[in-house]
Scaffold this motif. Structure first.
Motif, mmCIF file in Angstrom:
data_model
loop_
_atom_site.group_PDB
_atom_site.id
_atom_site.type_symbol
_atom_site.label_atom_id
_atom_site.label_comp_id
_atom_site.label_asym_id
_atom_site.label_seq_id
_atom_site.Cartn_x
_atom_site.Cartn_y
_atom_site.Cartn_z
ATOM 1 N N LEU A 17 0.852 -1.189 0.000
ATOM 2 C CA LEU A 17 0.000 0.000 0.000
ATOM 3 C C LEU A 17 0.884 1.234 0.000
ATOM 4 C CD1 LEU A 17 -1.539 -2.196 2.245
ATOM 5 C CD2 LEU A 17 -3.344 -0.615 1.563
ATOM 6 N N THR A 18 0.753 2.040 -1.039
ATOM 7 C CA THR A 18 1.589 3.220 -1.213
ATOM 8 C C THR A 18 0.708 4.423 -1.524
ATOM 9 O OG1 THR A 18 1.869 3.044 -3.611
ATOM 10 C CG2 THR A 18 3.296 1.682 -2.252
ATOM 11 N N HIS A 19 1.342 5.576 -1.664
ATOM 12 C CA HIS A 19 0.616 6.785 -2.084
ATOM 13 C C HIS A 19 1.527 7.582 -3.005
ATOM 14 C CE1 HIS A 19 -1.684 10.492 -2.117
ATOM 15 N NE2 HIS A 19 -2.676 9.842 -1.524
ATOM 16 N N THR A 131 -9.326 1.088 -8.538
ATOM 17 C CA THR A 131 -10.598 1.511 -7.943
ATOM 18 C C THR A 131 -10.645 1.039 -6.500
ATOM 19 O OG1 THR A 131 -11.822 -0.503 -8.508
ATOM 20 C CG2 THR A 131 -11.736 1.243 -10.186
ATOM 21 N N LEU A 132 -11.480 1.664 -5.698
ATOM 22 C CA LEU A 132 -11.597 1.260 -4.300
ATOM 23 C C LEU A 132 -12.108 -0.171 -4.203
ATOM 24 C CD1 LEU A 132 -11.432 1.938 -1.308
ATOM 25 C CD2 LEU A 132 -13.760 2.870 -1.468
ATOM 26 N N LEU A 133 -13.097 -0.517 -5.019
ATOM 27 C CA LEU A 133 -13.664 -1.860 -4.977
ATOM 28 C C LEU A 133 -12.595 -2.921 -5.227
ATOM 29 C CD1 LEU A 133 -16.269 -3.567 -4.773
ATOM 30 C CD2 LEU A 133 -16.481 -3.357 -7.243
ATOM 31 N N SER A 134 -11.769 -2.692 -6.231
ATOM 32 C CA SER A 134 -10.739 -3.691 -6.530
ATOM 33 C C SER A 134 -9.626 -3.687 -5.492
ATOM 34 C CB SER A 134 -10.162 -3.457 -7.934
ATOM 35 O OG SER A 134 -9.620 -2.156 -8.075
ATOM 36 N N MET A 135 -9.347 -2.541 -4.878
ATOM 37 C CA MET A 135 -8.313 -2.502 -3.842
ATOM 38 C C MET A 135 -8.698 -3.323 -2.624
ATOM 39 S SD MET A 135 -7.126 1.515 -3.907
ATOM 40 C CE MET A 135 -6.364 2.256 -5.350
ATOM 41 N N ASP A 167 -1.808 1.755 -5.015
ATOM 42 C CA ASP A 167 -1.414 3.165 -4.916
ATOM 43 C C ASP A 167 -2.675 3.969 -4.640
ATOM 44 O OD1 ASP A 167 -0.551 5.762 -5.158
ATOM 45 O OD2 ASP A 167 0.705 5.380 -6.910
ATOM 46 N N LEU A 168 -2.827 4.421 -3.395
ATOM 47 C CA LEU A 168 -4.044 5.131 -2.999
ATOM 48 C C LEU A 168 -4.225 6.447 -3.749
ATOM 49 C CD1 LEU A 168 -3.880 4.465 0.840
ATOM 50 C CD2 LEU A 168 -5.451 3.433 -0.799
ATOM 51 N N ALA A 169 -3.159 6.953 -4.358
ATOM 52 C CA ALA A 169 -3.287 8.189 -5.141
ATOM 53 C C ALA A 169 -4.206 7.991 -6.338
ATOM 54 C CB ALA A 169 -1.907 8.657 -5.609
ATOM 55 N N PHE A 170 -4.367 6.749 -6.807
ATOM 56 C CA PHE A 170 -5.278 6.489 -7.924
ATOM 57 C C PHE A 170 -6.707 6.882 -7.576
ATOM 58 C CE2 PHE A 170 -2.412 2.786 -9.515
ATOM 59 C CZ PHE A 170 -1.611 3.688 -10.198
ATOM 60 N N LEU A 217 -6.354 5.115 4.128
ATOM 61 C CA LEU A 217 -5.296 4.162 4.416
ATOM 62 C C LEU A 217 -5.765 3.143 5.447
ATOM 63 C CD1 LEU A 217 -2.401 3.164 4.080
ATOM 64 C CD2 LEU A 217 -1.709 4.792 5.861
ATOM 65 N N ARG A 218 -6.441 3.620 6.473
ATOM 66 C CA ARG A 218 -6.927 2.702 7.510
ATOM 67 C C ARG A 218 -7.980 1.756 6.943
ATOM 68 N NH1 ARG A 218 -8.764 4.129 13.724
ATOM 69 N NH2 ARG A 218 -9.601 2.060 14.237
#
Length: 364
Positions: A17-19, A131-135, A167-170, A217-218
């Protein structure tokens, strides 16, 4: 970089998990797959800007990188698009030292993952969910597949990735509807496994919905850990434990199928399905009004739907549910809550009761 380890013996892998650190993806792939010399980067028309950047990153890491793009949307999870990926792998002269890198949402992960699982009897796979769903869901656990006109995900295979790069920046550029849709699977984890996590979502629904970096992130880290815990104990869905992840999905897949793939986003269908499952559990006396009220309020607070957009006939919905992958001999099976943080599998639910719940849902 945060890391969640999925422990599956020789098939173990890391979820990174990155940003904003996708430039490091090449090193991640090299470490996870030291014998890989070439990659096929697969994206869709929505994720392609990310996929192009990732292709360049992997090329700089010394990998021969080809690419394939499919139209965005659930309709791409089909035999025709799968055959197109086989063609791309053939043109790349793919062999056992070739990896498939899936860059996109759940559709790309499922489609590219199934291509990796079946081409040349199996190629390594790296998931890069955008996407959030796929993450929080589809990139973890090894389920891959495509749809059939008669049902969602009827053709598929278990094929664990060699690594997952998040990559949470996505999420900064993800359309609001797509982002909110992904929150349904997040709520699901709280309902089925972690009452404290559910309470956190209740208290922080605004921060989550507005994409506060710390909250995201949490949420993503905890969701990945919870899913990894289940997958580690029941990788191939043989003991029944992994089935808990299907909470709301028996109803959801029926809504998706009857509506035509694309009418509802998957997370929207899951949200409505969870509402139906809670109503069914209440009618069976498994839970009380407080549970239903808390779940409905949280879904509402996150902007998720709790009723179908169209009045599909109950007969049509039930016909699809009888053929769901979880059904046995045409007998519907449901994952239903018994308390917050715990669900169980039920295969003896009276069909008239299911019909009553469906008729009530489509009339709201």
């Amino acid at each position: 970089m945060e890391t969640v380890r999925v422990n599956l013996g020789s098939r173990s892998y890391d979820i990174a998990l990155t940003h904003g650190a996708t430039a490091n993806l090449g090193a991640f792939v090299r470490a996870a797959l030291p014998k890989t010399s070439s990659v096929l980067v697969v994206g869709d028309s929505n994720s392609w800007p990310h996929a192009e950047s990732i292709q360049a990153t992997l090329t700089r890491a010394g990998l021969r990188a080809g690419s394939a793009v499919v139209p965005a949307g659930e309709a791409s999870k089909c035999l025709e698009r799968l055959a197109g990926l086989y063609d791309a792998l053939y043109e790349l002269a793919a062999d056992r030292s070739t990896a498939v890198v899936a860059v996109g949402g759940g559709v790309i992960g499922d489609l590219a993952g199934f291509a990796a699982a079946t081409y040349n009897r199996g190629l390594p796979l790296v998931m890069v969910p955008t996407t959030l769903l796929s993450m929080v869901d589809s990139s973890v656990g090894g389920k891959t597949g495509i749809n059939h006109p008669k049902g969602k995900n009827l053709i598929g295979s278990f094929h664990q990735p060699a690594g997952v790069w998040i990559d949470l920046a996505f999420l900064n550029t993800l359309p609001a509807r797509e982002f909110i849709s992904g929150l349904a699977e997040v709520v699901k984890y709280g309902v089925i496994l972690d009452a404290a996590f559910f309470a956190y979502l209740e208290s922080n629904s605004h921060a989550v919905r507005t994409r506060d970096p710390g909250a995201l992130l949490r949420v993503v880290t905890r969701s990945c850990r919870l899913k990894a815990d289940v997958v580690e104990q029941d990788e191939y869905e043989r003991t029944g434990l992994r089935a808990v992840l299907n909470y709301g999905h028996t109803f959801a897949h029926a809504f998706e199928t009857c509506g035509g793939y694309g009418t509802l986003l998957h997370g929207e269908a899951v949200s409505i399905g969870m509402e139906c499952a809670a109503q069914l559990a209440r009618k069976l006396g498994l839970i009380g009004d407080e549970f239903v009220s808390r779940q409905t309020k949280l879904l509402d607070a996150l902007g998720l739907p709790t009723a179908p957009p169209t009045r599909w006939p109950a007969d049509d919905l039930i016909a699809v549910m009888r053929r769901d992958k979880k059904a046995v001999g045409g007998q519907m099976r449901f994952i239903l809550p018994t308390r917050l943080g715990e669900v169980k599998l039920f295969d003896d639910v009276p069909e008239p009761l299911v019909r009553t719940v469906l008729e009530s849902a489509v009339s709201r």
